[in-house]
Scaffold this motif. Structure first.
Motif, PDB file in Angstrom:
ATOM      1  N   GLN A  44       0.826  -1.211   0.000  1.00 17.86           N
ATOM      2  CA  GLN A  44       0.000   0.000   0.000  1.00 17.86           C
ATOM      3  C   GLN A  44       0.860   1.260   0.000  1.00 17.86           C
ATOM      4  O   GLN A  44       0.533   2.253  -0.653  1.00 17.86           O
ATOM      5  CB  GLN A  44      -0.943  -0.003   1.204  1.00 17.86           C
ATOM      6  N   ASP A  45       1.968   1.225   0.716  1.00 18.64           N
ATOM      7  CA  ASP A  45       2.805   2.427   0.795  1.00 18.64           C
ATOM      8  C   ASP A  45       3.533   2.688  -0.516  1.00 18.64           C
ATOM      9  O   ASP A  45       3.789   3.841  -0.870  1.00 18.64           O
ATOM     10  CB  ASP A  45       3.803   2.315   1.955  1.00 18.64           C
ATOM     11  N   PHE A  46       3.849   1.635  -1.253  1.00 17.83           N
ATOM     12  CA  PHE A  46       4.464   1.817  -2.573  1.00 17.83           C
ATOM     13  C   PHE A  46       3.513   2.652  -3.451  1.00 17.83           C
ATOM     14  O   PHE A  46       3.924   3.625  -4.091  1.00 17.83           O
ATOM     15  CB  PHE A  46       4.745   0.452  -3.208  1.00 17.83           C
ATOM     16  N   GLU A  47       2.229   2.296  -3.430  1.00 20.47           N
ATOM     17  CA  GLU A  47       1.239   3.037  -4.229  1.00 20.47           C
ATOM     18  C   GLU A  47       1.017   4.446  -3.672  1.00 20.47           C
ATOM     19  O   GLU A  47       0.861   5.409  -4.421  1.00 20.47           O
ATOM     20  CB  GLU A  47      -0.095   2.281  -4.283  1.00 20.47           C
ATOM     21  N   TYR A  48       0.995   4.530  -2.343  1.00 17.56           N
ATOM     22  CA  TYR A  48       0.801   5.840  -1.704  1.00 17.56           C
ATOM     23  C   TYR A  48       1.920   6.799  -2.130  1.00 17.56           C
ATOM     24  O   TYR A  48       1.668   7.943  -2.502  1.00 17.56           O
ATOM     25  CB  TYR A  48       0.774   5.669  -0.181  1.00 17.56           C
ATOM     26  N   LEU A  49       3.168   6.316  -2.094  1.00 24.33           N
ATOM     27  CA  LEU A  49       4.292   7.200  -2.441  1.00 24.33           C
ATOM     28  C   LEU A  49       4.296   7.538  -3.935  1.00 24.33           C
ATOM     29  O   LEU A  49       4.698   8.642  -4.313  1.00 24.33           O
ATOM     30  CB  LEU A  49       5.629   6.592  -1.999  1.00 24.33           C
ATOM     31  N   SER A  82      15.596   7.156  -2.120  1.00 26.96           N
ATOM     32  CA  SER A  82      15.964   6.873  -0.724  1.00 26.96           C
ATOM     33  C   SER A  82      14.833   6.223   0.073  1.00 26.96           C
ATOM     34  O   SER A  82      15.091   5.375   0.924  1.00 26.96           O
ATOM     35  CB  SER A  82      16.372   8.174  -0.012  1.00 26.96           C
ATOM     36  N   GLU A  83      13.585   6.652  -0.180  1.00 32.99           N
ATOM     37  CA  GLU A  83      12.507   6.117   0.668  1.00 32.99           C
ATOM     38  C   GLU A  83      12.168   4.670   0.324  1.00 32.99           C
ATOM     39  O   GLU A  83      11.243   4.082   0.897  1.00 32.99           O
ATOM     40  CB  GLU A  83      11.269   7.034   0.660  1.00 32.99           C
ATOM     41  N   THR A  84      12.954   4.095  -0.567  1.00 28.91           N
ATOM     42  CA  THR A  84      12.859   2.652  -0.813  1.00 28.91           C
ATOM     43  C   THR A  84      13.506   1.877   0.356  1.00 28.91           C
ATOM     44  O   THR A  84      13.164   0.721   0.585  1.00 28.91           O
ATOM     45  CB  THR A  84      13.617   2.304  -2.107  1.00 28.91           C
ATOM     46  N   PRO A 135       1.344  16.279   6.924  1.00 27.50           N
ATOM     47  CA  PRO A 135       1.349  15.217   7.947  1.00 27.50           C
ATOM     48  C   PRO A 135       2.184  13.995   7.575  1.00 27.50           C
ATOM     49  O   PRO A 135       2.641  13.265   8.471  1.00 27.50           O
ATOM     50  CB  PRO A 135      -0.136  14.849   8.082  1.00 27.50           C
ATOM     51  N   CYS A 136       2.412  13.776   6.309  1.00 26.40           N
ATOM     52  CA  CYS A 136       3.207  12.608   5.885  1.00 26.40           C
ATOM     53  C   CYS A 136       4.621  12.681   6.467  1.00 26.40           C
ATOM     54  O   CYS A 136       5.008  11.812   7.267  1.00 26.40           O
ATOM     55  CB  CYS A 136       3.180  12.509   4.361  1.00 26.40           C
ATOM     56  N   PRO A 137       5.428  13.719   6.168  1.00 20.93           N
ATOM     57  CA  PRO A 137       6.756  13.734   6.790  1.00 20.93           C
ATOM     58  C   PRO A 137       6.715  14.042   8.279  1.00 20.93           C
ATOM     59  O   PRO A 137       7.546  13.519   9.041  1.00 20.93           O
ATOM     60  CB  PRO A 137       7.494  14.853   6.028  1.00 20.93           C
ATOM     61  N   THR A 139       4.425  13.344  10.758  1.00 18.05           N
ATOM     62  CA  THR A 139       4.114  12.243  11.689  1.00 18.05           C
ATOM     63  C   THR A 139       5.270  11.231  11.713  1.00 18.05           C
ATOM     64  O   THR A 139       5.656  10.753  12.779  1.00 18.05           O
ATOM     65  CB  THR A 139       2.791  11.518  11.341  1.00 18.05           C
ATOM     66  N   TYR A 140       5.861  10.927  10.528  1.00 17.45           N
ATOM     67  CA  TYR A 140       6.936   9.933  10.506  1.00 17.45           C
ATOM     68  C   TYR A 140       8.192  10.440  11.212  1.00 17.45           C
ATOM     69  O   TYR A 140       8.916   9.660  11.840  1.00 17.45           O
ATOM     70  CB  TYR A 140       7.254   9.513   9.062  1.00 17.45           C
ATOM     71  N   ALA A 141       8.476  11.741  11.088  1.00 16.08           N
ATOM     72  CA  ALA A 141       9.647  12.300  11.787  1.00 16.08           C
ATOM     73  C   ALA A 141       9.471  12.120  13.293  1.00 16.08           C
ATOM     74  O   ALA A 141      10.399  11.709  14.004  1.00 16.08           O
ATOM     75  CB  ALA A 141       9.805  13.779  11.441  1.00 16.08           C
ATOM     76  N   PHE A 165      16.029   5.668   9.623  1.00 17.05           N
ATOM     77  CA  PHE A 165      15.691   6.390   8.385  1.00 17.05           C
ATOM     78  C   PHE A 165      14.784   7.577   8.712  1.00 17.05           C
ATOM     79  O   PHE A 165      15.066   8.711   8.326  1.00 17.05           O
ATOM     80  CB  PHE A 165      15.011   5.451   7.377  1.00 17.05           C
ATOM     81  N   TYR A 166      13.698   7.303   9.434  1.00 16.79           N
ATOM     82  CA  TYR A 166      12.743   8.388   9.703  1.00 16.79           C
ATOM     83  C   TYR A 166      13.178   9.265  10.878  1.00 16.79           C
ATOM     84  O   TYR A 166      12.980  10.478  10.857  1.00 16.79           O
ATOM     85  CB  TYR A 166      11.329   7.829   9.890  1.00 16.79           C
ATOM     86  N   GLY A 167      13.763   8.647  11.897  1.00 13.61           N
ATOM     87  CA  GLY A 167      14.143   9.428  13.086  1.00 13.61           C
ATOM     88  C   GLY A 167      15.281  10.398  12.825  1.00 13.61           C
ATOM     89  O   GLY A 167      15.366  11.455  13.450  1.00 13.61           O
ATOM     90  N   LEU A 206      -6.023  10.327   8.415  1.00  9.25           N
ATOM     91  CA  LEU A 206      -5.785   9.284   7.416  1.00  9.25           C
ATOM     92  C   LEU A 206      -4.430   8.597   7.621  1.00  9.25           C
ATOM     93  O   LEU A 206      -4.267   7.435   7.254  1.00  9.25           O
ATOM     94  CB  LEU A 206      -5.936   9.866   6.001  1.00  9.25           C
ATOM     95  N   GLU A 207      -3.472   9.324   8.227  1.00  9.73           N
ATOM     96  CA  GLU A 207      -2.219   8.661   8.626  1.00  9.73           C
ATOM     97  C   GLU A 207      -2.544   7.553   9.639  1.00  9.73           C
ATOM     98  O   GLU A 207      -2.041   6.439   9.544  1.00  9.73           O
ATOM     99  CB  GLU A 207      -1.230   9.662   9.251  1.00  9.73           C
ATOM    100  N   TYR A 208      -3.384   7.892  10.623  1.00  9.07           N
ATOM    101  CA  TYR A 208      -3.786   6.879  11.616  1.00  9.07           C
ATOM    102  C   TYR A 208      -4.453   5.699  10.906  1.00  9.07           C
ATOM    103  O   TYR A 208      -4.138   4.525  11.173  1.00  9.07           O
ATOM    104  CB  TYR A 208      -4.748   7.478  12.655  1.00  9.07           C
TER     105      TYR A 208
HETATM  106  C1  LIG Z   1       1.260   6.722   4.492  1.00  7.68           C
HETATM  107  C2  LIG Z   1       2.613   7.316   4.678  1.00  7.68           C
HETATM  108  N1  LIG Z   1       2.748   8.486   5.346  1.00  7.68           N
HETATM  109  C3  LIG Z   1       4.031   9.003   5.504  1.00  7.68           C
HETATM  110  C4  LIG Z   1       5.140   8.408   4.992  1.00  7.68           C
HETATM  111  C5  LIG Z   1       6.496   8.996   5.185  1.00  7.68           C
HETATM  112  N2  LIG Z   1       6.958   9.695   4.065  1.00  7.68           N
HETATM  113  C6  LIG Z   1       4.934   7.235   4.286  1.00  7.68           C
HETATM  114  N3  LIG Z   1       5.965   6.567   3.724  1.00  7.68           N
HETATM  115  N4  LIG Z   1       3.671   6.675   4.129  1.00  7.68           N
END
Ligand SMILES: Cc1ncc(CN)c(N)n1
Length: 232
Positions: A44-49, A82-84, A135-137, A139-141, A165-167, A206-208
């Motif tokens: 799902q995240d591959f498609e999201y990105l 990189s986000e791979t 919220p994407c970057p 929340t992950y940060a 990676f994220y921290g 939606l992140e949640y």
């Molecule tokens: C759904 C989602 N939200 C945030 C990230 C972090 N860029 C991610 N990879 N995917």
């Protein structure tokens, strides 16, 4: 004066806390996620990105200054190259290849999240797009930073790479997006600012939901899409 994006973060605090407590995030901390959950997340995240990259492209098409174009261009490159790595980390733990995880139909919550960002990009201006993307970057940060502080993972932790990676990274782009949004929101009417807050809070919710989707292996209620390979 409080920054506009600080007001957004304060309003989203209950959602951020719910995300930190979510069983998927807890499962990264203690390394207990099941193989199927990691696989569902990566698919799902591959498609999201992919969608996120396209929305940066839409933002570039609405840009009138080169610095902002360059920022979005760098971010597209970062996602592509990189986000791979965090995906690879999940794939290695699940014992699958990254290539096998690509081009799957969207599950409902991923579909909803992508459509929300696309709507903001189609109907809005630059500030609407950034409010929905932020919220994407962000929340992950915070997740990455909190997990590093809480777990202090050793090199042998299953999700050492994911946490680092994220921290270690995402606050840079978060701050750059915040500066843009603060600047663009400043002259706007209270009504417009309310709309931006709505975009931002909806993306936080939606992140949640995205974490929940991966944890619960969420699918459409009737299994008629998968067999047809449709649903993106
Ligand atoms: C759904 C989602 N939200 C945030 C990230 C972090 N860029 C991610 N990879 N995917």
């Amino acid at each position: 004066m409080t920054r506009f994006t600080e007001e957004l973060r304060i309003a989203a605090d209950p959602i951020f806390n719910a995300i930190f407590d979510h069983p998927f995030v807890r499962g990264i901390a203690d390394g207990t996620l099941r193989k199927e959950q990691l696989i569902h997340y990566v698919k799902q995240d591959f498609e999201y990105l992919n969608a996120y990259i396209r929305i940066y492209g839409m933002a570039i098409s609405k840009c009138d200054d080169r610095d902002t174009m360059a920022l979005f261009n760098e971010q597209i490159s970062f996602i592509l190259h990189s986000e791979t790595h965090p995906h690879q980390n999940f794939c290695e733990v699940a014992g699958v290849t990254y290539e096998e995880m690509q081009s799957f139909p969207l599950a409902p919550s991923a579909h909803h999240y992508i459509r929300h960002m696309l709507n903001a990009a189609h109907e809005g201006n630059m500030e609407d797009i950034i409010a929905a993307l932020l919220p994407c970057p962000w929340t992950y940060a915070e997740i990455g930073k909190r997990l590093l502080e809480e777990v202090k993972p050793s090199r042998t932790h299953k999700f050492y790479d994911w946490m680092h990676f994220y921290g270690d990274r995402e606050f840079g782009i978060t701050e750059q997006m915040r500066l843009l949004l603060d600047k663009w929101a400043e002259p706007l009417s209270p009504e417009r600012k309310r709309r931006l807050k709505e975009h931002y809070l909806t993306s936080c919710q939606l992140e949640y939901m995205f974490w929940d989707m991966a944890y619960s292996l969420e699918e459409w209620p009737v299994n008629a899409m998968k067999a047809e390979g449709v649903g993106r």
